[in-house]
Every structure is written in structure tokens, then in C-alpha cells.
Design a protein around this motif. Structure first.
Motif, PDB file in Angstrom:
ATOM      1  N   SER A  88     -18.799 -12.122  12.161  1.00 19.25           N
ATOM      2  CA  SER A  88     -17.838 -11.312  11.420  1.00 19.25           C
ATOM      3  C   SER A  88     -16.553 -12.104  11.240  1.00 19.25           C
ATOM      4  CB  SER A  88     -17.544 -10.016  12.181  1.00 19.25           C
ATOM      5  OG  SER A  88     -16.595  -9.236  11.484  1.00 19.25           O
ATOM      6  N   VAL A  89     -16.019 -12.066  10.026  1.00 21.75           N
ATOM      7  CA  VAL A  89     -14.727 -12.688   9.747  1.00 21.75           C
ATOM      8  C   VAL A  89     -13.856 -11.657   9.051  1.00 21.75           C
ATOM      9  CG1 VAL A  89     -13.502 -14.513   8.484  1.00 21.75           C
ATOM     10  CG2 VAL A  89     -15.688 -15.012   9.608  1.00 21.75           C
ATOM     11  N   GLN A  90     -12.606 -11.580   9.482  1.00 18.24           N
ATOM     12  CA  GLN A  90     -11.643 -10.678   8.871  1.00 18.24           C
ATOM     13  C   GLN A  90     -10.496 -11.501   8.303  1.00 18.24           C
ATOM     14  OE1 GLN A  90     -10.611  -7.886  11.957  1.00 18.24           O
ATOM     15  NE2 GLN A  90     -12.557  -6.818  11.791  1.00 18.24           N
ATOM     16  N   LEU A  91     -10.207 -11.262   7.031  1.00 18.02           N
ATOM     17  CA  LEU A  91      -9.099 -11.939   6.364  1.00 18.02           C
ATOM     18  C   LEU A  91      -7.996 -10.915   6.126  1.00 18.02           C
ATOM     19  CD1 LEU A  91     -11.091 -13.890   3.603  1.00 18.02           C
ATOM     20  CD2 LEU A  91     -10.476 -14.670   5.908  1.00 18.02           C
ATOM     21  N   THR A  92      -6.844 -11.132   6.719  1.00 21.74           N
ATOM     22  CA  THR A  92      -5.678 -10.300   6.432  1.00 21.74           C
ATOM     23  C   THR A  92      -4.993 -10.930   5.234  1.00 21.74           C
ATOM     24  OG1 THR A  92      -5.450  -9.765   8.771  1.00 21.74           O
ATOM     25  CG2 THR A  92      -3.536  -9.350   7.361  1.00 21.74           C
ATOM     26  N   CYS A  93      -4.717 -10.117   4.214  1.00 17.91           N
ATOM     27  CA  CYS A  93      -4.245 -10.658   2.933  1.00 17.91           C
ATOM     28  C   CYS A  93      -3.108  -9.830   2.350  1.00 17.91           C
ATOM     29  CB  CYS A  93      -5.388 -10.653   1.909  1.00 17.91           C
ATOM     30  SG  CYS A  93      -6.895 -11.484   2.417  1.00 17.91           S
ATOM     31  N   HIS A  94      -2.376 -10.467   1.454  1.00 18.10           N
ATOM     32  CA  HIS A  94      -1.411  -9.767   0.601  1.00 18.10           C
ATOM     33  C   HIS A  94      -2.063  -9.664  -0.775  1.00 18.10           C
ATOM     34  CE1 HIS A  94       1.979  -9.189  -2.129  1.00 18.10           C
ATOM     35  NE2 HIS A  94       2.529  -8.546  -1.115  1.00 18.10           N
ATOM     36  N   ALA A  95      -2.179  -8.411  -1.273  1.00 18.19           N
ATOM     37  CA  ALA A  95      -2.890  -8.162  -2.526  1.00 18.19           C
ATOM     38  C   ALA A  95      -1.938  -8.121  -3.713  1.00 18.19           C
ATOM     39  CB  ALA A  95      -3.652  -6.845  -2.437  1.00 18.19           C
ATOM     40  N   GLU A  96      -2.335  -8.803  -4.756  1.00 17.67           N
ATOM     41  CA  GLU A  96      -1.621  -8.754  -6.040  1.00 17.67           C
ATOM     42  C   GLU A  96      -2.578  -8.166  -7.070  1.00 17.67           C
ATOM     43  OE1 GLU A  96      -0.196 -11.760  -9.595  1.00 17.67           O
ATOM     44  OE2 GLU A  96      -0.789 -12.602  -7.661  1.00 17.67           O
ATOM     45  N   ILE A  97      -2.187  -7.051  -7.676  1.00 18.82           N
ATOM     46  CA  ILE A  97      -3.008  -6.413  -8.701  1.00 18.82           C
ATOM     47  C   ILE A  97      -2.806  -7.153 -10.016  1.00 18.82           C
ATOM     48  CG2 ILE A  97      -3.440  -4.296 -10.000  1.00 18.82           C
ATOM     49  CD1 ILE A  97      -2.466  -2.746  -7.511  1.00 18.82           C
ATOM     50  N   VAL A  98      -3.906  -7.487 -10.675  1.00 14.94           N
ATOM     51  CA  VAL A  98      -3.866  -8.241 -11.937  1.00 14.94           C
ATOM     52  C   VAL A  98      -4.315  -7.303 -13.056  1.00 14.94           C
ATOM     53  CG1 VAL A  98      -4.787 -10.240 -13.173  1.00 14.94           C
ATOM     54  CG2 VAL A  98      -4.364 -10.381 -10.694  1.00 14.94           C
TER      55      VAL A  98
END
Length: 197
Positions: A105-115
Motif C-alpha cells: 500500500s502506498v499513500q500519496l498526500t497531495c495538494h489538488a488543483e482543479i483543471v
């Protein structure tokens, strides 16, 4: 997710796993919600720090991302249940062995930019198609597709990986489990055998 030192995976190995398994669950907490919004989705890893994907415009995740752009992308691979008898020490009652489940299992914490602009959505679609279906037509020729979706560009801020395969146990113990996996040959067993090797 709890990650013991023996289950921990370096970032490069975690990202290689994500690149090989580009389907996961996008989790957006939003603000003041009883539960987060969880969306199963295909995605593409562009470099090591950007995830690209698109979703239908009516998807409930958009409101949650607008409330709070910090999201989690969780990627898991086949799992294999390991019966307690396989993990019992030699000479002990097999019923006293402790069962577990092997998985990655890998978890990526991200900042989302809506396009939302067409050029940005086309960039995302072209990247995904180049990776998944190189012979596909140009998405620019599918105008209804563009109007029905929004894109997401996720900037990866943290990578956490866990490969749970009894890494703290000795070779003899892992060999006994491998024998059981090889005999059973069930879903997820082949992947678990590769990790044990």
C-alpha cells in the motif's frame, strides 16, 4: 496507516509501485463533513511529484476539494490472506499461529488543483492515454468528452509506503509461508511470493 520499520519502503520503491498500479482511491476530506468523499479512479503518475486524472463533472468530490484541496491518493495491490498455521513455529500447535494478510500500500498526500480549461483537460487526457492506450485517437476530437469532465493535477507532498510481507522474520519462516502460497495459488498469492523472494 501504521508502518513498522520492517514494512517501510523507500520513496523510490513506493513511487515505482504507484507507477505499476495506476488505480487507487482519491480521498477528499473537505471541511465539516461527517465522512470524506472517496472516489475509485484511474490516474497517471507524471514524474515523481505530479498525479494527473479526470473525473465526471457531477462527481461529489469536486465540492470537497474546493472546501479543502489537501487530498490523499491511496494505492493498494493484490492482497493474500496468510493462515495462522503457516505462521506457526515448527513443533508448535498450528492452531496457535497468528494469521495475517500480506499486501502493498502506498499513500500519496497531495495538494489538488482543479483543471477546468479545455487545454488543461486535453493535456491530462493526452498524458493518460499515452500511458494507457497509445493508439487511441486525439481527445481534442471528442468535444462532448471535454464538456463532461474536469481534470485534477495533484502535487505530491508526502509519500508513505508499506509492503507487509513479514520482513522482520527469518528466511526459514518466510520459506514456510512461501510454500503455502505456492501450494494454494489463489488470488494475490503470486504477488506475495514475488515479495517474499
Amino acid at each position: 496507516m501504521l508502518i513498522h520499520p520492517w514494512d517501510s519502503v523507500v520513496e523510490a520503491e513506493s513511487l515505482a509501485f504507484v507507477r505499476d498500479n495506476q488505480f487507487g482511491h482519491l480521498i477528499a476530506a473537505g471541511r465539516g463533513r461527517d465522512v470524506p468523499v472517496v472516489v475509485p479512479t484511474q490516474f497517471a503518475l507524471a514524474g515523481d511529484r505530479t498525479v494527473l486524472l479526470h473525473l465526471a463533472r457531477p462527481n461529489p468530490v469536486w465540492a470537497a476539494i474546493e472546501e479543502n484541496p489537501k487530498v490523499l491518493l491511496a494505492v493498494g495491490a493484490p492482497w493474500a490472506y496468510i493462515p495462522g498455521a503457516w505462521r506457526a513455529e515448527p513443533g508448535t500447535d498450528p492452531r496457535l499461529g497468528v494469521p495475517t494478510t500480506y499486501y502493498s500500500s502506498v499513500q500519496l498526500t497531495c495538494h489538488a488543483e482543479i483543471v477546468t480549461d479545455d487545454d488543461g483537460k486535453l493535456e491530462i487526457l493526452r498524458h493518460q492515454l499515452a500511458d494507457l492506450e497509445p493508439d487511441a485517437g486525439d481527445p481534442a476530437e471528442m468535444p462532448r468528452l471535454l464538456s463532461g469532465i474536469r481534470g485534477l493535477r495533484l502535487a505530491v507532498e508526502e509519500v508513505r509506503g508499506k509492503f507487509k510481507y513479514d520482513g522482520h522474520r527469518d528466511a526459514a519462516f518466510r520459506g514456510r509461508v512461501a510454500e503455502g502460497l505456492a501450494r494454494r495459488g489463489g488470488p494475490g498469492d503470486e504477488a506475495a511470493l514475488r515479495h517474499l523472494a
